[in-house]
Design a protein around this motif. Sequence first.
Motif, PDB file in Angstrom:
ATOM      1  N   MET A 290     -22.211   1.640  37.646  1.00  0.00           N
ATOM      2  CA  MET A 290     -21.582   2.374  36.542  1.00  0.00           C
ATOM      3  C   MET A 290     -20.208   1.795  36.230  1.00  0.00           C
ATOM      4  O   MET A 290     -19.842   1.615  35.060  1.00  0.00           O
ATOM      5  N   ILE A 291     -19.451   1.529  37.276  1.00  0.00           N
ATOM      6  CA  ILE A 291     -18.101   0.993  37.106  1.00  0.00           C
ATOM      7  C   ILE A 291     -18.163  -0.376  36.430  1.00  0.00           C
ATOM      8  O   ILE A 291     -17.405  -0.657  35.487  1.00  0.00           O
ATOM      9  N   ASP A 292     -19.089  -1.222  36.862  1.00  0.00           N
ATOM     10  CA  ASP A 292     -19.241  -2.554  36.263  1.00  0.00           C
ATOM     11  C   ASP A 292     -19.653  -2.453  34.792  1.00  0.00           C
ATOM     12  O   ASP A 292     -19.143  -3.206  33.946  1.00  0.00           O
ATOM     13  N   ALA A 293     -20.564  -1.532  34.475  1.00  0.00           N
ATOM     14  CA  ALA A 293     -20.997  -1.348  33.081  1.00  0.00           C
ATOM     15  C   ALA A 293     -19.826  -0.875  32.222  1.00  0.00           C
ATOM     16  O   ALA A 293     -19.641  -1.333  31.086  1.00  0.00           O
ATOM     17  N   PHE A 294     -19.023   0.043  32.751  1.00  0.00           N
ATOM     18  CA  PHE A 294     -17.861   0.528  32.014  1.00  0.00           C
ATOM     19  C   PHE A 294     -16.866  -0.616  31.790  1.00  0.00           C
ATOM     20  O   PHE A 294     -16.285  -0.738  30.709  1.00  0.00           O
ATOM     21  N   ALA A 295     -16.690  -1.458  32.804  1.00  0.00           N
ATOM     22  CA  ALA A 295     -15.801  -2.621  32.670  1.00  0.00           C
ATOM     23  C   ALA A 295     -16.286  -3.536  31.552  1.00  0.00           C
ATOM     24  O   ALA A 295     -15.471  -4.054  30.772  1.00  0.00           O
ATOM     25  N   GLN A 296     -17.592  -3.743  31.462  1.00  0.00           N
ATOM     26  CA  GLN A 296     -18.155  -4.588  30.402  1.00  0.00           C
ATOM     27  C   GLN A 296     -17.867  -4.003  29.032  1.00  0.00           C
ATOM     28  O   GLN A 296     -17.448  -4.710  28.120  1.00  0.00           O
TER      29      GLN A 296
ATOM     30  N   GLN B 185     -10.237  -5.550  35.657  1.00  0.00           N
ATOM     31  CA  GLN B 185      -9.246  -5.609  36.721  1.00  0.00           C
ATOM     32  C   GLN B 185      -9.964  -5.551  38.077  1.00  0.00           C
ATOM     33  O   GLN B 185     -10.886  -4.757  38.273  1.00  0.00           O
ATOM     34  N   PHE B 186      -9.515  -6.367  39.023  1.00  0.00           N
ATOM     35  CA  PHE B 186     -10.235  -6.509  40.291  1.00  0.00           C
ATOM     36  C   PHE B 186     -10.381  -5.200  41.050  1.00  0.00           C
ATOM     37  O   PHE B 186     -11.340  -5.029  41.801  1.00  0.00           O
ATOM     38  N   ILE B 187      -9.465  -4.257  40.867  1.00  0.00           N
ATOM     39  CA  ILE B 187      -9.567  -2.983  41.603  1.00  0.00           C
ATOM     40  C   ILE B 187     -10.825  -2.207  41.218  1.00  0.00           C
ATOM     41  O   ILE B 187     -11.249  -1.314  41.942  1.00  0.00           O
ATOM     42  N   HIS B 188     -11.432  -2.589  40.081  1.00  0.00           N
ATOM     43  CA  HIS B 188     -12.658  -1.941  39.624  1.00  0.00           C
ATOM     44  C   HIS B 188     -13.918  -2.760  39.926  1.00  0.00           C
ATOM     45  O   HIS B 188     -14.960  -2.179  40.232  1.00  0.00           O
ATOM     46  N   VAL B 189     -13.831  -4.076  39.834  1.00  0.00           N
ATOM     47  CA  VAL B 189     -15.056  -4.886  39.828  1.00  0.00           C
ATOM     48  C   VAL B 189     -15.218  -5.883  40.973  1.00  0.00           C
ATOM     49  O   VAL B 189     -16.257  -6.536  41.060  1.00  0.00           O
ATOM     50  N   ASP B 190     -14.238  -5.995  41.838  1.00  0.00           N
ATOM     51  CA  ASP B 190     -14.331  -6.961  42.934  1.00  0.00           C
ATOM     52  C   ASP B 190     -14.199  -6.225  44.269  1.00  0.00           C
ATOM     53  O   ASP B 190     -13.086  -6.062  44.797  1.00  0.00           O
ATOM     54  N   PRO B 191     -15.329  -5.769  44.845  1.00  0.00           N
ATOM     55  CA  PRO B 191     -15.273  -4.979  46.074  1.00  0.00           C
ATOM     56  C   PRO B 191     -14.576  -5.685  47.244  1.00  0.00           C
ATOM     57  O   PRO B 191     -13.837  -5.045  47.998  1.00  0.00           O
ATOM     58  N   VAL B 192     -14.773  -6.980  47.389  1.00  0.00           N
ATOM     59  CA  VAL B 192     -14.170  -7.704  48.513  1.00  0.00           C
ATOM     60  C   VAL B 192     -12.652  -7.752  48.354  1.00  0.00           C
ATOM     61  O   VAL B 192     -11.903  -7.407  49.283  1.00  0.00           O
TER      62      VAL B 192
ATOM     63  N   GLY C 201      -9.915   5.135  35.282  1.00  0.00           N
ATOM     64  CA  GLY C 201      -9.532   6.498  34.921  1.00  0.00           C
ATOM     65  C   GLY C 201     -10.274   6.979  33.688  1.00  0.00           C
ATOM     66  O   GLY C 201     -10.736   8.127  33.624  1.00  0.00           O
ATOM     67  N   PHE C 202     -10.446   6.088  32.716  1.00  0.00           N
ATOM     68  CA  PHE C 202     -11.151   6.483  31.492  1.00  0.00           C
ATOM     69  C   PHE C 202     -12.644   6.708  31.721  1.00  0.00           C
ATOM     70  O   PHE C 202     -13.269   7.473  30.987  1.00  0.00           O
ATOM     71  N   LEU C 203     -13.222   6.074  32.731  1.00  0.00           N
ATOM     72  CA  LEU C 203     -14.612   6.391  33.091  1.00  0.00           C
ATOM     73  C   LEU C 203     -14.684   7.822  33.596  1.00  0.00           C
ATOM     74  O   LEU C 203     -15.542   8.606  33.183  1.00  0.00           O
ATOM     75  N   THR C 204     -13.763   8.178  34.478  1.00  0.00           N
ATOM     76  CA  THR C 204     -13.724   9.545  34.990  1.00  0.00           C
ATOM     77  C   THR C 204     -13.533  10.536  33.842  1.00  0.00           C
ATOM     78  O   THR C 204     -14.244  11.541  33.753  1.00  0.00           O
TER      79      THR C 204
ATOM     80  N   VAL D 145      -3.551  14.958  29.805  1.00  0.00           N
ATOM     81  CA  VAL D 145      -4.492  14.368  30.759  1.00  0.00           C
ATOM     82  C   VAL D 145      -3.677  13.753  31.884  1.00  0.00           C
ATOM     83  O   VAL D 145      -2.717  13.027  31.622  1.00  0.00           O
ATOM     84  N   ARG D 146      -4.084  14.043  33.108  1.00  0.00           N
ATOM     85  CA  ARG D 146      -3.429  13.438  34.260  1.00  0.00           C
ATOM     86  C   ARG D 146      -4.493  12.899  35.212  1.00  0.00           C
ATOM     87  O   ARG D 146      -5.437  13.613  35.553  1.00  0.00           O
ATOM     88  N   PHE D 147      -4.341  11.640  35.619  1.00  0.00           N
ATOM     89  CA  PHE D 147      -5.204  11.018  36.620  1.00  0.00           C
ATOM     90  C   PHE D 147      -4.502  11.192  37.961  1.00  0.00           C
ATOM     91  O   PHE D 147      -3.489  10.548  38.228  1.00  0.00           O
ATOM     92  N   LEU D 148      -5.016  12.067  38.795  1.00  0.00           N
ATOM     93  CA  LEU D 148      -4.314  12.500  39.997  1.00  0.00           C
ATOM     94  C   LEU D 148      -4.723  11.784  41.275  1.00  0.00           C
ATOM     95  O   LEU D 148      -3.944  11.722  42.223  1.00  0.00           O
ATOM     96  N   ASN D 149      -5.964  11.296  41.307  1.00  0.00           N
ATOM     97  CA  ASN D 149      -6.486  10.701  42.534  1.00  0.00           C
ATOM     98  C   ASN D 149      -7.584   9.714  42.144  1.00  0.00           C
ATOM     99  O   ASN D 149      -8.432  10.040  41.311  1.00  0.00           O
ATOM    100  N   PRO D 150      -7.606   8.514  42.725  1.00  0.00           N
ATOM    101  CA  PRO D 150      -8.651   7.556  42.352  1.00  0.00           C
ATOM    102  C   PRO D 150     -10.033   8.006  42.820  1.00  0.00           C
ATOM    103  O   PRO D 150     -10.173   8.668  43.846  1.00  0.00           O
TER     104      PRO D 150
END
Length: 163
Positions: free
Chosen positions: A35-41, A47-54, A69-72, A101-106
């Motif tokens: 889901m995260i990768d599709a949203f990134a596309q 940004q690597f914090i979303h799409v690069d697990p390693v 945050g916008f996916l959430t 809108v506040r993004f409080l926790n990843p």
Amino acid sequence: MSSSSPRKTMPAAELAAVAGSFEAVSGWVDITQEMIDAFAQITRDHQFIHVDPVRAKAQTPYGGTIAHGFLTLSMLSAFAIDCLPVAAETAMSINYGFDKVRFLNPVRSGSRIRGRFKLLEYAARKPGEMQARYAVSVEIEGNEKLALAADWLGVTILRKEEI
């Protein structure tokens, strides 16, 4: 979370009467790396914090990737469909936006989240239109801290025969 059953309806006057006391909670949704990768596309936010697990595991305090945050935030639509009633007289509903809108926790990849809604106001905006104000939050399963808190506005256009 089930979207196959029809949404519950309530007369607009009944929704207005329960404003301030009505609350609803959606079912849980798994936030997967796919889901995260599709949203990134779609958003072109790679940004690597979303799409690069390693790299995210090695270089962030999150232990892996996190959802945008916008996916959430965008999951609020699915959560609302899952648990909120609509006015029986509805011709259509429109997202009117957010006052806050506040993004409080990843939200870490592999987490489960759900929406919680409190109807604060439901009143006539102008003839044939009702405006709803919800205090909304997104909860992360097993985590006391919310992922998101917002003040969400929606407009209901009533069927012409109901005006």
